[in-house]
Write an enzyme that holds these catalytic residues in place. Structure first.
Site, PDB file in Angstrom:
ATOM      1  N   CYS A  36       0.819  -1.215   0.000  1.00  0.00           N
ATOM      2  CA  CYS A  36       0.000   0.000   0.000  1.00  0.00           C
ATOM      3  C   CYS A  36       0.856   1.269   0.000  1.00  0.00           C
ATOM      4  CB  CYS A  36      -0.966   0.014   1.196  1.00  0.00           C
ATOM      5  SG  CYS A  36      -0.135   0.101   2.778  1.00  0.00           S
ATOM      6  N   CYS A  65      -2.218   5.431   6.269  1.00  0.00           N
ATOM      7  CA  CYS A  65      -3.658   5.685   6.225  1.00  0.00           C
ATOM      8  C   CYS A  65      -4.119   6.143   7.615  1.00  0.00           C
ATOM      9  CB  CYS A  65      -4.382   4.420   5.813  1.00  0.00           C
ATOM     10  SG  CYS A  65      -4.277   3.165   7.087  1.00  0.00           S
ATOM     11  N   CYS A 109      -2.507  -2.457   8.821  1.00  0.00           N
ATOM     12  CA  CYS A 109      -2.228  -1.094   9.307  1.00  0.00           C
ATOM     13  C   CYS A 109      -1.634  -1.178  10.715  1.00  0.00           C
ATOM     14  CB  CYS A 109      -3.499  -0.256   9.334  1.00  0.00           C
ATOM     15  SG  CYS A 109      -4.444  -0.292   7.797  1.00  0.00           S
TER      16      CYS A 109
END
Ligand code: FES
Length: 161
Positions: A36, A65, A109
């Site tokens: 990502c 993010c 994440c």
């Protein structure tokens, strides 16, 4: 992401804790996720307490993010007062704290935060401390701007997907 989690993430990033470079840190860890493209750097400062070396404070910078920022904010609070070994053992779901369980697509994440934490807490990073021979750029943005990440002159751990 469900509404409740979205709300908790939004709350956590409204006023994220422990953001920014720590000038007097004892060690630093940096990770990147090649899938990502998110990156996270985490600084740790220790102190002695009852003859034990414990984490006094931690801070982070992220090109990540919102979930990664929220987890990093919570994790830097949760690891305070723990030894490096105790913090090393914390799983992504523990580092996510009050966010609770993350959906499968967001677990990486929290793993990004765990990776940066483990890199910062590693004996190698602790030994190098602020005197990393390769000379870290002051901020994560500077590192990228200077192309250090590309040239391999800083130690960026890419997480396996
Ligand atoms: Fe990759 Fe969150 S989407 S770190």
């Amino acid at each position: 992401m469900n509404d409740e989690l979205q709300k908790k993430v939004a709350e956590a990033i409204r006023d994220p804790k422990n953001v920014g470079e720590m000038a007097d840190a004892d060690s630093v860890g940096t990770v990147g996720n090649s899938e990502c493209g998110e990156m996270l750097r985490l600084w740790v400062k220790y102190r002695e307490q009852d003859g034990e070396k414990i984490i006094d404070k931690a801070s982070f910078q992220s090109f990540g993010c919102e979930t990664a920022i929220a987890v990093a904010s919570l994790a830097t609070e949760l690891i305070q007062g723990k030894t490096a070994d105790e913090a090393m053992e914390m799983k992504p779901e523990e580092l996510s704290g009050e966010l609770g369980p993350l959906p499968p697509m967001k677990i990486h994440c929290a793993e990004l935060v765990q990776g940066a934490l483990r890199d910062a807490l590693s004996p190698e990073s602790q030994a190098l401390g602020q005197a990393k021979p390769n000379g870290l750029a002051p901020t994560l943005r500077d590192s990228i701007n200077e192309g250090q990440a590309k040239s391999g002159s800083i130690n960026i751990q890419f997480l396996d997907e």
